[in-house]
Design a protein around this motif. Structure first.
Motif: not given
Length: 234
Positions: A149-165
């Motif tokens: 869960r913690k690793i998946t949540d960390w990976a999820r956070h990375q996608s928001y950088i791409a989404l914002g751009n």
């Protein structure tokens, strides 16, 4: 009168784009984003930075109306129920689901990571060993990424950088967007597995995004905290 330099003109263009952008709840279904323009949006997502450069996400672009309809029952943030509209799933020109990697690929001892560093990053073996050692320490000691869960949540956070751009790129081109977290995680995962061939042990839904052209002006003016309230200098 203050001189307008190329730099100040660029700054004004950027701020105008941010003032233009809003979370569009419904789009004009008759207008489609040109292919080359949406490819530019996708490319700015693909080129976005990620922690350790590991790109722990996948973009799933859902264009088929039949496929989108499968997402409606568990996607209350995109089916129009909350906004009282037809919703983004029915009206958006393009609809994207970000899928985050899990510990199956993002745990420091996974077989995927050295292969990724070798084949995508082109790192020599000695650099791979050093980077994975630092990454293992980062997971275990610095960020407590110690279970799936913690690793998946960390990976999820990375996608928001791409989404914002991607949303900023869209706004600069006069294209509207809406980030969407309004979905039932388990139900969406089940549909993605059954109907979209997404293995839930490898990829989990992180966030959705709709792109297109607004059907009407925003209902409310943009409002934010003041700079003094949002930023502290020390």
């Amino acid at each position: 009168m203050k001189d307008v330099t190329p730099q100040t003109a660029l700054q004004a263009q950027i701020l105008d784009a941010y003032a233009f952008r809003h979370a569009a709840k419904v789009f004009d279904p008759g207008r489609k984003i040109p292919e080359d323009e949406f490819n530019t949006i996708l490319e700015t997502g693909r080129l976005s930075p990620t922690s350790f450069g590991l790109e722990p996400w996948q973009m799933l672009v859902v264009q088929s109306p039949e496929k989108r309809a499968l997402l409606e029952p568990m996607s209350w943030g995109a089916n129009g129920i909350v906004s009282g509209t037809e919703g983004q799933l029915k009206t958006a020109s393009h609809f994207v689901i970000f899928l985050s990697h899990t510990s199956a690929t993002m745990a420091a001892d996974s077989a995927y990571l050295p292969k990724f560093l070798r084949e995508v990053k082109g790192f020599p073996e000695e650099n791979i060993t050093g980077l994975l050692g630092a990454y293992a320490q980062f997971q275990a000691e610095h960020f407590d990424l110690t279970d799936d869960r913690k690793i998946t949540d960390w990976a999820r956070h990375q996608s928001y950088i791409a989404l914002g751009n991607m949303m900023t790129t869209a706004a600069l081109m006069g294209i509207d967007s809406c980030p969407i977290e309004g979905f039932e995680m388990d139900a969406l995962s089940a549909v993605l597995e059954a109907e979209f061939d997404v293995d839930p042990t490898l990829l989990k839904p992180a966030v959705m995004a709709a792109f297109g052209y607004r059907a009407s002006p925003p209902r409310h003016p943009q409002s934010r905290r003041s700079m003094d309230e949002a930023v502290r200098w020390v």
